[in-house]
Write an enzyme that holds these catalytic residues in place. Structure first.
Site, PDB file in Angstrom:
ATOM      1  N   ARG A   1     107.596  -5.396   5.780  1.00  0.00           N
ATOM      2  CA  ARG A   1     108.653  -5.554   5.217  1.00  0.00           C
ATOM      3  C   ARG A   1     108.309  -5.274   3.621  1.00  0.00           C
ATOM      4  O   ARG A   1     107.130  -5.406   3.241  1.00  0.00           O
ATOM      5  CB  ARG A   1     109.624  -6.792   4.880  1.00  0.00           C
ATOM      6  CG  ARG A   1     108.863  -8.024   4.615  1.00  0.00           C
ATOM      7  CD  ARG A   1     108.555  -8.270   3.263  1.00  0.00           C
ATOM      8  NE  ARG A   1     108.272  -9.656   2.689  1.00  0.00           N
ATOM      9  CZ  ARG A   1     107.804 -10.094   1.804  1.00  0.00           C
ATOM     10  NH1 ARG A   1     107.725  -9.134   0.805  1.00  0.00           N
ATOM     11  NH2 ARG A   1     107.470 -11.313   1.311  1.00  0.00           N
TER      12      ARG A   1
ATOM     13  N   GLU B   1     115.993 -14.131  -1.131  1.00  0.00           N
ATOM     14  CA  GLU B   1     115.096 -14.459  -2.357  1.00  0.00           C
ATOM     15  C   GLU B   1     115.041 -13.254  -3.340  1.00  0.00           C
ATOM     16  O   GLU B   1     115.122 -13.315  -4.443  1.00  0.00           O
ATOM     17  CB  GLU B   1     113.919 -14.691  -1.751  1.00  0.00           C
ATOM     18  CG  GLU B   1     112.638 -14.976  -2.855  1.00  0.00           C
ATOM     19  CD  GLU B   1     111.446 -15.444  -2.308  1.00  0.00           C
ATOM     20  OE1 GLU B   1     111.364 -15.954  -1.355  1.00  0.00           O
ATOM     21  OE2 GLU B   1     110.314 -14.837  -2.992  1.00  0.00           O
TER      22      GLU B   1
ATOM     23  N   ARG C   1     115.239  -7.183   1.326  1.00  0.00           N
ATOM     24  CA  ARG C   1     113.962  -6.867   2.107  1.00  0.00           C
ATOM     25  C   ARG C   1     114.175  -6.112   2.957  1.00  0.00           C
ATOM     26  O   ARG C   1     115.084  -6.446   4.160  1.00  0.00           O
ATOM     27  CB  ARG C   1     113.765  -8.537   2.524  1.00  0.00           C
ATOM     28  CG  ARG C   1     113.394  -9.600   1.582  1.00  0.00           C
ATOM     29  CD  ARG C   1     111.960  -9.408   1.168  1.00  0.00           C
ATOM     30  NE  ARG C   1     111.512 -10.280   0.198  1.00  0.00           N
ATOM     31  CZ  ARG C   1     111.246 -11.430   0.222  1.00  0.00           C
ATOM     32  NH1 ARG C   1     110.844 -12.056   1.380  1.00  0.00           N
ATOM     33  NH2 ARG C   1     110.796 -12.320  -0.925  1.00  0.00           N
TER      34      ARG C   1
ATOM     35  N   CYS D   1     109.710 -13.682  -7.110  1.00  0.00           N
ATOM     36  CA  CYS D   1     108.483 -14.390  -7.056  1.00  0.00           C
ATOM     37  C   CYS D   1     107.155 -13.477  -7.452  1.00  0.00           C
ATOM     38  O   CYS D   1     107.173 -12.312  -6.864  1.00  0.00           O
ATOM     39  CB  CYS D   1     108.099 -15.083  -5.618  1.00  0.00           C
ATOM     40  SG  CYS D   1     106.725 -16.032  -5.356  1.00  0.00           S
TER      41      CYS D   1
ATOM     42  N   THR E   1     104.449 -13.551  -6.490  1.00  0.00           N
ATOM     43  CA  THR E   1     103.437 -13.082  -5.149  1.00  0.00           C
ATOM     44  C   THR E   1     104.037 -11.721  -4.445  1.00  0.00           C
ATOM     45  O   THR E   1     103.460 -11.129  -3.948  1.00  0.00           O
ATOM     46  CB  THR E   1     103.672 -14.172  -4.142  1.00  0.00           C
ATOM     47  OG1 THR E   1     104.980 -14.459  -3.708  1.00  0.00           O
ATOM     48  CG2 THR E   1     103.158 -15.728  -4.548  1.00  0.00           C
TER      49      THR E   1
ATOM     50  N   ARG F   1     104.876  -7.056   2.728  1.00  0.00           N
ATOM     51  CA  ARG F   1     103.997  -7.836   3.636  1.00  0.00           C
ATOM     52  C   ARG F   1     103.929  -7.488   4.916  1.00  0.00           C
ATOM     53  O   ARG F   1     105.158  -7.293   5.678  1.00  0.00           O
ATOM     54  CB  ARG F   1     104.720  -9.291   3.446  1.00  0.00           C
ATOM     55  CG  ARG F   1     103.903 -10.198   4.284  1.00  0.00           C
ATOM     56  CD  ARG F   1     104.684 -11.650   4.129  1.00  0.00           C
ATOM     57  NE  ARG F   1     105.537 -12.138   4.982  1.00  0.00           N
ATOM     58  CZ  ARG F   1     105.279 -12.553   6.335  1.00  0.00           C
ATOM     59  NH1 ARG F   1     104.043 -12.843   6.677  1.00  0.00           N
ATOM     60  NH2 ARG F   1     106.336 -12.901   7.033  1.00  0.00           N
TER      61      ARG F   1
ATOM     62  N   ARG G   1     100.419 -17.804   8.534  1.00  0.00           N
ATOM     63  CA  ARG G   1     101.831 -18.517   8.412  1.00  0.00           C
ATOM     64  C   ARG G   1     102.299 -18.991   9.857  1.00  0.00           C
ATOM     65  O   ARG G   1     101.584 -18.407  10.915  1.00  0.00           O
ATOM     66  CB  ARG G   1     102.967 -17.564   8.149  1.00  0.00           C
ATOM     67  CG  ARG G   1     102.999 -17.116   6.475  1.00  0.00           C
ATOM     68  CD  ARG G   1     104.130 -16.436   5.981  1.00  0.00           C
ATOM     69  NE  ARG G   1     103.975 -16.281   4.530  1.00  0.00           N
ATOM     70  CZ  ARG G   1     104.884 -15.535   3.747  1.00  0.00           C
ATOM     71  NH1 ARG G   1     106.080 -15.293   4.217  1.00  0.00           N
ATOM     72  NH2 ARG G   1     104.764 -15.232   2.516  1.00  0.00           N
TER      73      ARG G   1
ATOM     74  N   GLU H   1     107.376 -18.309   6.700  1.00  0.00           N
ATOM     75  CA  GLU H   1     106.802 -19.159   5.467  1.00  0.00           C
ATOM     76  C   GLU H   1     107.057 -20.687   5.784  1.00  0.00           C
ATOM     77  O   GLU H   1     108.084 -20.901   6.148  1.00  0.00           O
ATOM     78  CB  GLU H   1     107.089 -18.733   4.232  1.00  0.00           C
ATOM     79  CG  GLU H   1     106.237 -19.313   3.129  1.00  0.00           C
ATOM     80  CD  GLU H   1     106.820 -18.609   1.678  1.00  0.00           C
ATOM     81  OE1 GLU H   1     107.693 -18.211   1.831  1.00  0.00           O
ATOM     82  OE2 GLU H   1     105.775 -18.354   0.966  1.00  0.00           O
TER      83      GLU H   1
HETATM   84  P1  ADP Z   1     109.074 -12.590   4.643  1.00  0.00           P
HETATM   85  O1  ADP Z   1     108.249 -11.705   5.519  1.00  0.00           O
HETATM   86  O2  ADP Z   1     110.278 -11.696   4.283  1.00  0.00           O
HETATM   87  O3  ADP Z   1     108.171 -13.057   3.520  1.00  0.00           O
HETATM   88  P2  ADP Z   1     109.123 -15.234   6.298  1.00  0.00           P
HETATM   89  O4  ADP Z   1     107.703 -15.454   6.274  1.00  0.00           O
HETATM   90  O5  ADP Z   1     110.263 -16.187   5.969  1.00  0.00           O
HETATM   91  O6  ADP Z   1     109.643 -14.033   5.275  1.00  0.00           O
HETATM   92  O7  ADP Z   1     109.535 -14.511   7.726  1.00  0.00           O
HETATM   93  C1  ADP Z   1     110.931 -13.983   7.990  1.00  0.00           C
HETATM   94  C2  ADP Z   1     110.862 -13.660   9.445  1.00  0.00           C
HETATM   95  O8  ADP Z   1     110.200 -12.617  10.070  1.00  0.00           O
HETATM   96  C3  ADP Z   1     110.577 -15.336  10.210  1.00  0.00           C
HETATM   97  O9  ADP Z   1     111.504 -14.989  11.327  1.00  0.00           O
HETATM   98  C4  ADP Z   1     109.307 -14.828  10.830  1.00  0.00           C
HETATM   99  O10 ADP Z   1     108.996 -15.426  11.811  1.00  0.00           O
HETATM  100  C5  ADP Z   1     109.550 -13.263  10.922  1.00  0.00           C
HETATM  101  N1  ADP Z   1     108.328 -12.505  11.256  1.00  0.00           N
HETATM  102  C6  ADP Z   1     107.477 -12.251  10.500  1.00  0.00           C
HETATM  103  N2  ADP Z   1     106.160 -11.713  10.928  1.00  0.00           N
HETATM  104  C7  ADP Z   1     106.661 -11.171  11.993  1.00  0.00           C
HETATM  105  C8  ADP Z   1     106.232 -10.551  13.198  1.00  0.00           C
HETATM  106  N3  ADP Z   1     105.129  -9.772  12.937  1.00  0.00           N
HETATM  107  N4  ADP Z   1     106.959 -10.205  14.331  1.00  0.00           N
HETATM  108  C9  ADP Z   1     108.149 -10.800  14.503  1.00  0.00           C
HETATM  109  N5  ADP Z   1     108.917 -11.479  13.287  1.00  0.00           N
HETATM  110  C10 ADP Z   1     107.931 -11.753  12.485  1.00  0.00           C
HETATM  111  N1  ARG Z   2     107.927 -21.040  -4.413  1.00  0.00           N
HETATM  112  C1  ARG Z   2     107.085 -21.375  -3.404  1.00  0.00           C
HETATM  113  C2  ARG Z   2     106.003 -21.834  -3.653  1.00  0.00           C
HETATM  114  O1  ARG Z   2     105.387 -21.589  -4.985  1.00  0.00           O
HETATM  115  C3  ARG Z   2     106.926 -20.219  -2.674  1.00  0.00           C
HETATM  116  C4  ARG Z   2     106.043 -19.002  -3.073  1.00  0.00           C
HETATM  117  C5  ARG Z   2     105.638 -17.776  -2.364  1.00  0.00           C
HETATM  118  N2  ARG Z   2     106.566 -17.508  -1.238  1.00  0.00           N
HETATM  119  C6  ARG Z   2     107.946 -16.867  -1.603  1.00  0.00           C
HETATM  120  N3  ARG Z   2     108.580 -16.836  -0.406  1.00  0.00           N
HETATM  121  N4  ARG Z   2     108.014 -16.430  -2.642  1.00  0.00           N
HETATM  122  O2  ARG Z   2     105.211 -22.363  -2.869  1.00  0.00           O
END
Ligand code: ADP
Ligand code: ARG
Length: 370
Positions: free
Chosen positions: A133, A232, A236, A278, A280, A287, A316, A321
Site C-alpha cells: 500500500r 489515518e 491508503r 504519521c 513513519t 508498506r 506485525r 499493527e
Molecule cells: P497499514 O498496512 O495500512 O499500515 P495495518 O497494519 O493496520 O495497516 O494493516 C491493515 C490490514 O491489512 C490488516 O487487516 C492486516 O491484517 C492487513 N494486511 C497487512 N498485510 C497483509 C498481507 N500481506 N496480506 C493480507 N492482509 C494483510
Molecule cells: N502513534 C503510534 C505510536 O507512536 C503508531 C505509530 C506508527 N503507526 C502508524 N500507524 N502510524 O506508537
C-alpha cells in the site's frame, strides 16, 4: 495527563476544525517511556516550539497529544498539515532521522518501475498473501488530525468522482462506512480488506472525529485493488492477492499509482516526498508486506527479531499493527519508507521474508532429523 488540555478542554463543534491550544508547560512522561517524542522533546525543543502554529493553525499540543495520552507509543506525534513538518522541524527532523535514518539535507527518491523487481515469487507454502500500500493526502487540505467535517466530506466527494472513472482491472465500487451494515464491515475487516476502528493512538490525535462520517473503502471487482478513504491518511491505496507473487502485486500498484497521480493533487515535496499524518509514513508512504507462516522461527523471538532488523523489516501480527500472531503467521514489511525508492523498499521486504523462510526451512530440517 500533561497534555489533556489540547483536545478534551474544548469540544469542537461538528463541522469545525479542532482549535489550536498552547501548552503551559512541558508534559511529563513516565519513567521508562521509550517513544521518540519523549526522546526528542527536550526542554530546549519544547521552548522553541511551545508557541508555534503551522499554516493551518496546528499547535504543538495537537501534534504531541497522542504520545502524551499514550506513553507506550513508539513515535507519539501526528502532523496536522504538510506545513507541520516545516514549522515543527526541530522535533520532526529528529524523529524522522531516528526512525528512517533520513537526514534533513537528504532528498527523497522515487522509482515505480516494476520491471526492476528482481526476484522470483516466494513459495505459497509459506506466503499466505502479499499486500503493498501507499499513503497519500491532498495538497490543499489539512491532514485528518486537523480537517473539519465539511472538508473531510469534500475529500471523500473528490475521491468518489475519481473512483468512478477507473477502468479495466481498477474498476469497482465505493462503500461508505456510515451506511455499511456491521456484518459487512466485520467481514471486510476479518478478510484484511478494511481498516479497524477505535485505534487509541488515532483517537488521541483527533483522527477519529465524527467517525464514521466521510470514511469508506473502494474495492475493485477482483478484490485485489482497494483504497481506504479518510482513515489515518486521506488515502491508503492497496494492491493485494493470495500467495507470494510480489512482482504481480507491485506491478498492479505501480499502474494504479500512475493513473491516480494524473487525477489527484497530492501533498508532496522534493525533501520528504509524500506527506503523511504519521512521520513513519512519509516519503514513499509504501508498506509492502507478506503474511508469512513461520511457526518454528517465531518460537525463537531473538533470532526472528535479529533477521528482521538486519533486513530493515518490521514484524506485525495477523490483524495489522498492534495485533497478535495466530498460528505462527506474521505480517513482515519494510520498516523504512523514505530515502529509498518504492522498488528498493519492496526489495527490503523480499530480502527479509526470504531470509526468514530460509531459517524456517533450516529449523524444519533440524526438527526432522531429531
Ligand atoms: P497499514 O498496512 O495500512 O499500515 P495495518 O497494519 O493496520 O495497516 O494493516 C491493515 C490490514 O491489512 C490488516 O487487516 C492486516 O491484517 C492487513 N494486511 C497487512 N498485510 C497483509 C498481507 N500481506 N496480506 C493480507 N492482509 C494483510
Ligand atoms: N502513534 C503510534 C505510536 O507512536 C503508531 C505509530 C506508527 N503507526 C502508524 N500507524 N502510524 O506508537
Amino acid at each position: 495527563m500533561g497534555c489533556s488540555n489540547s483536545r478534551s478542554g474544548e469540544v469542537d463543534k461538528p463541522g469545525s476544525a479542532p482549535k489550536a491550544v498552547a501548552l503551559q508547560k512541558k508534559p511529563e512522561f513516565p519513567a521508562g517511556c521509550k517513544s521518540l517524542l519523549c526522546k526528542y522533546l527536550t526542554d530546549d525543543v519544547f521552548n522553541q516550539l511551545k508557541n508555534v502554529q503551522d499554516k493551518f493553525g496546528f499547535s504543538l499540543a495537537e501534534l504531541i497529544n497522542s504520545g502524551v495520552v499514550n506513553p507506550n507509543s513508539s513515535i507519539g506525534v501526528y502532523a496536522g498539515s504538510p506545513d507541520t513538518y516545516i514549522a515543527f522541524a526541530p522535533l520532526m527532523d529528529k524523529i524522522i532521522e531516528d526512525y528512517h535514518g533520513f537526514k534533513p539535507a537528504d532528498k527523497h527518491v522515487s522509482d515505480w518501475d516494476a520491471s526492476k523487481c528482481n526476484f522470483e515469487a516466494l513459495e505459497d507454502k509459506y506466503c499466505i498473501s502479499t499486500r503493498i500500500r501507499f499513503a497519500r493526502n491532498l495538497a490543499d487540505f489539512p491532514l485528518g488530525t486537523k480537517i473539519s467535517k465539511t472538508e473531510r466530506k469534500e475529500v471523500e466527494k473528490l475521491a468518489k468522482e475519481a473512483f468512478g472513472k477507473f477502468e479495466g482491472e481498477m474498476a469497482g465500487q465505493y462503500h461508505d462506512l456510515a451506511t455499511m451494515d456491521k456484518e459487512t464491515q466485520n467481514q471486510l475487516i476479518a478478510d484484511h480488506f478494511l481498516f479497524k476502528e477505535g485505534d487509541k493512538y488515532l483517537e488521541a490525535a483527533g483522527l477519529n472525529r465524527e467517525w464514521p462520517d466521510g470514511r469508506g473503502i473502494f474495492i475493485n471487482k477482483a478484490k485485489t485493488f482497494l483504497i481506504w478513504v479518510n482513515e489515518e491518511d486521506q488515502f491508503r491505496v492497496i494492491s493485494m492477492q493470495n500467495g507470494g507473487d510480489i512482482k504481480a502485486v507491485f506491478t498492479r500498484l505501480s499502474n494504479a499509482h500512475g493513473t491516480i497521480n494524473k487525477v489527484a493533487k497530492f501533498a508532496y515535496n522534493d525533501h520528504i516526498g509524500a506527506v503523511a499524518t504519521c512521520p513513519t509514513n512519509i516519503g514513499t508512504g509504501l508498506r509492502a508486506s507478506i503474511h508469512v507462516k513461520l511457526p518454528l522461527l517465531s518460537k525463537d523471538m531473538a533470532t526472528f527479531e535479529k533477521i528482521a532488523s538486519d533486513n530493515h523489516v518490521q514484524i506485525r501480527g495477523i490483524h495489522g499493527e498492534h495485533s497478535e500472531s495466530e498460528g505462527g503467521i506474521y505480517d513482515i514489511s519494510n520498516k523504512r519508507r523514505i530515502g529509498f525508492s518504492e522498488v528498493q523498499l519492496v526489495h527490503d521486504m523480499y530480502n527479509g521474508v526470504k531470509a526468514m523462510i530460509e531459517k524456517e526451512k533450516e529449523l524444519e530440517h533440524a526438527h526432522a532429523s531429531h
